[in-house]
Design an enzyme around this catalytic site. Structure first.
Site, short mmCIF file in Angstrom:
data_model
loop_
_atom_site.label_atom_id
_atom_site.label_comp_id
_atom_site.label_asym_id
_atom_site.label_seq_id
_atom_site.Cartn_x
_atom_site.Cartn_y
_atom_site.Cartn_z
N CYS A 244 42.00 -53.17 -18.78
CA CYS A 244 41.49 -52.96 -20.15
C CYS A 244 41.78 -51.58 -20.72
CB CYS A 244 39.99 -53.23 -20.17
SG CYS A 244 39.59 -54.88 -19.59
N THR B 156 45.92 -60.71 -23.53
CA THR B 156 46.68 -60.01 -24.58
C THR B 156 47.37 -58.81 -23.90
OG1 THR B 156 44.67 -58.77 -25.15
CG2 THR B 156 45.20 -60.67 -26.52
C1 UGA Z 1 35.91 -51.98 -19.38
C2 UGA Z 1 34.65 -51.72 -20.23
O1 UGA Z 1 33.75 -50.89 -19.47
C3 UGA Z 1 33.95 -53.03 -20.59
O2 UGA Z 1 32.85 -52.78 -21.45
C4 UGA Z 1 34.96 -53.94 -21.33
O3 UGA Z 1 34.40 -55.20 -21.65
C5 UGA Z 1 36.17 -54.15 -20.44
O4 UGA Z 1 36.77 -52.89 -20.12
C6 UGA Z 1 37.15 -55.00 -21.21
O5 UGA Z 1 37.67 -54.54 -22.21
O6 UGA Z 1 37.32 -56.18 -20.87
P1 UGA Z 1 36.39 -52.57 -16.83
O7 UGA Z 1 37.84 -52.45 -17.16
O8 UGA Z 1 35.92 -53.73 -16.04
O9 UGA Z 1 35.50 -52.58 -18.17
O10 UGA Z 1 36.04 -51.27 -16.01
P2 UGA Z 1 35.10 -49.98 -16.15
O11 UGA Z 1 33.91 -50.16 -15.29
O12 UGA Z 1 34.88 -49.61 -17.54
O13 UGA Z 1 36.08 -48.90 -15.46
C7 UGA Z 1 37.38 -48.64 -15.97
C8 UGA Z 1 38.04 -47.53 -15.20
O14 UGA Z 1 37.39 -46.29 -15.43
C9 UGA Z 1 38.03 -47.73 -13.67
O15 UGA Z 1 39.27 -47.34 -13.14
C10 UGA Z 1 36.92 -46.81 -13.22
O16 UGA Z 1 37.05 -46.37 -11.89
C11 UGA Z 1 37.08 -45.65 -14.20
N1 UGA Z 1 35.84 -44.84 -14.35
C12 UGA Z 1 34.74 -45.38 -14.91
C13 UGA Z 1 35.86 -43.51 -13.95
O17 UGA Z 1 36.86 -42.98 -13.44
N2 UGA Z 1 34.72 -42.77 -14.14
C14 UGA Z 1 33.59 -43.28 -14.69
O18 UGA Z 1 32.59 -42.54 -14.83
C15 UGA Z 1 33.60 -44.62 -15.08
#
Ligand code: UGA
Length: 433
Positions: free
Chosen positions: A262, A86
């Site tokens: 996401c 999407t």
């Molecule tokens: C995210 C959600 O965490 C999942 O629960 C959800 O299912 C998914 O989106 C989705 O909608 O499909 P994801 O995109 O795989 O998962 O990645 P995250 O681990 O959440 O990280 C997202 C971003 O935030 C990354 O760039 C990461 O580096 C950043 N981040 C995360 C930070 O800068 N600091 C943090 O403390 C955590």
């Protein structure tokens, strides 16, 4: 049970493999012939930690199969899951539902017997109603219910998350559909919380969760900026905050801004929905704007580390949007590099998994190093953009011997400041002086 999964991307494939491991027969359907061919031949099309073994196991046993043929997947299925993309509309930033609607239209003709059509893709509130109407129009006699079944898998940890969910949300307006999904997810009974809610609440839960996490990251990033000015240390501040169980420790790691396929997409879609319903989501709007701004500022910070020299050589460690994945979509590293490349042509990059995907986006604007140390050859500054364990374990003496100027800019706060300084580096990171 027989489960059909439409779409074999980062959501569909790990979900299919997980459901096969739970004892179901899973048929995955995709429109891209090369993907189906590769998956059928046992070559995974994405990297996910722990996926390979389960993928091979269930491909061999026949519990998992791949096809281009929608009728083969959907006929006789108890549950059909929509796991297609999407993507954001290029102008409005709304979630573009063309793949969802096309899949609904195509699958409708092949439904036989009572079937639950479950939407796994992240879709705006009310999409379930549309999907239902489309199927009804194509196949007025079909016996089915449309359910929202949001997924909360993190990329890179999708297999782990599939087997250890924090909750399973079932957004169904029919009891019959609820019972089918409770049976499918019965192996998780007693291990996690089941939330049975109406379809629109379920659709909202997914967006509200992702937007909240994005805001949490934006908050800690803003706090980090404050700490730099005020002389506090963000690591200590985040720890002190996280110990309050109402706040929680997770998602308090400051960085170069959030990215991935996401959070940027879903925050934009949620903000757009707020505008559509006349319920402006100001916190989310600010988060989006500030996160975009942050990536540009991080690029400027890298350039500033060269003290104005246009010839300075920059080594980049990390290209994926976070550690543990090969995915570069909306990676902060890509946007930071775009900013850096406005000022410098001397950039070498390395990522343990994402080189191929990065090459598709960066082309020949950078030098692709064969390993982390080679990326540092002759460099004036080493910049860490993705938190890979390999970088934490790097031999700092070897890094030092490769570099011309011994400067590290750690935008993920992943190295230990004292150790790096003791190894003879000028070290700076986020959220402390
Ligand atoms: C995210 C959600 O965490 C999942 O629960 C959800 O299912 C998914 O989106 C989705 O909608 O499909 P994801 O995109 O795989 O998962 O990645 P995250 O681990 O959440 O990280 C997202 C971003 O935030 C990354 O760039 C990461 O580096 C950043 N981040 C995360 C930070 O800068 N600091 C943090 O403390 C955590």
């Amino acid at each position: 049970m027989k489960v059909a999964i439409i779409g074999t991307g980062y959501v569909g494939l790990p979900t299919g493999i997980g459901l096969a491991e739970l004892g179901n027969t899973v048929v995955c359907v995709d429109k891209i012939a090369e993907k189906v061919e590769s998956l059928s031949a046992g070559r995974a099309t994405i990297y996910e930690d722990g996926m390979e073994e389960l993928f091979q196991k269930h491909l061999k046993s026949g519990a998992l199969s791949f096809t281009l043929d929608m009728s083969k997947a959907v006929s006789g299925a108890d549950v059909v899951m929509l796991a297609v993309g999407t993507p954001p509309h290029p102008v409005t930033k709304e979630a573009d539902l063309k793949y969802i609607y096309a899949a609904a239209e195509e699958l409708a003709a092949y439904l036989d017997g009572y079937t639950v059509v479950a939407t796994k893709s992240t879709v705006p509130v009310g999409t379930g109603d549309e999907v239902e109407a489309i199927i009804r129009k194509v196949n007025p006699s079909a016996d089915f219910d449309v359910v929202s079944l949001p997924e909360f898998l993190r990329e890179g940890f999708a297999v782990h998350d599939f087997f250890h969910p924090d909750r399973i949300v079932i957004g169904a307006d029919s009891d019959k559909a609820r019972q089918v999904l409770l049976k499918l997810y019965a192996p998780f009974e007693g291990k996690t919380e089941f939330l049975l809610v109406n379809r629109k609440s379920s659709e909202t839960i997914k967006y509200a969760s992702n937007a909240f996490l994005a805001m949490k990251i934006h908050y800690i990033n803003e706090m980090a900026d404050f700490c730099e000015k005020a002389g506090a240390d963000i690591r200590e501040v985040a720890r002190g905050m996280g110990l309050d169980s109402r706040i929680g420790r997770k998602f308090l790691n400051p960085g170069p801004g959030y990215g991935g396929s996401c959070f940027p997409k879903d925050t934009n879609a949620m903000a757009q929905m707020g505008r559509k319903y006349g319920a402006h989501l100001n916190l989310i709007e600010t988060t989006i704007a500030k996160n975009d701004e942050r990536k540009v500022n991080m690029g400027k910070r890298v350039i500033a580390a060269l003290n104005g020299s246009r010839d300075g050589r920059i080594a980049i460690w990390g290209l994926a949007f976070k550690g543990g994945t090969d995915d570069c979509r909306e990676s902060p590293a890509m946007e930071i590099l775009n900013e850096i490349l406005k000022h410098s042509e001397n950039v070498s990059v390395y990522d343990p998994k994402a080189m191929e995907n990065a090459r598709k986006l960066l082309g020949n604007k950078v030098v692709y190093a064969p390993d982390a140390y080679e990326a540092c050859r002759g460099a004036d500054v080493l910049v860490i953009l993705t938190e890979w364990e390999d970088f934490k374990a790097a031999d700092l003496n070897r890094v030092r011997s490769m570099m011309k100027t011994h400067k590290i800019l750690d935008l993920r706060n992943m190295l230990d400041a004292e150790t790096v300084k003791a190894a003879g580096f000028d070290y700076s990171c986020i959220g402390m002086k």
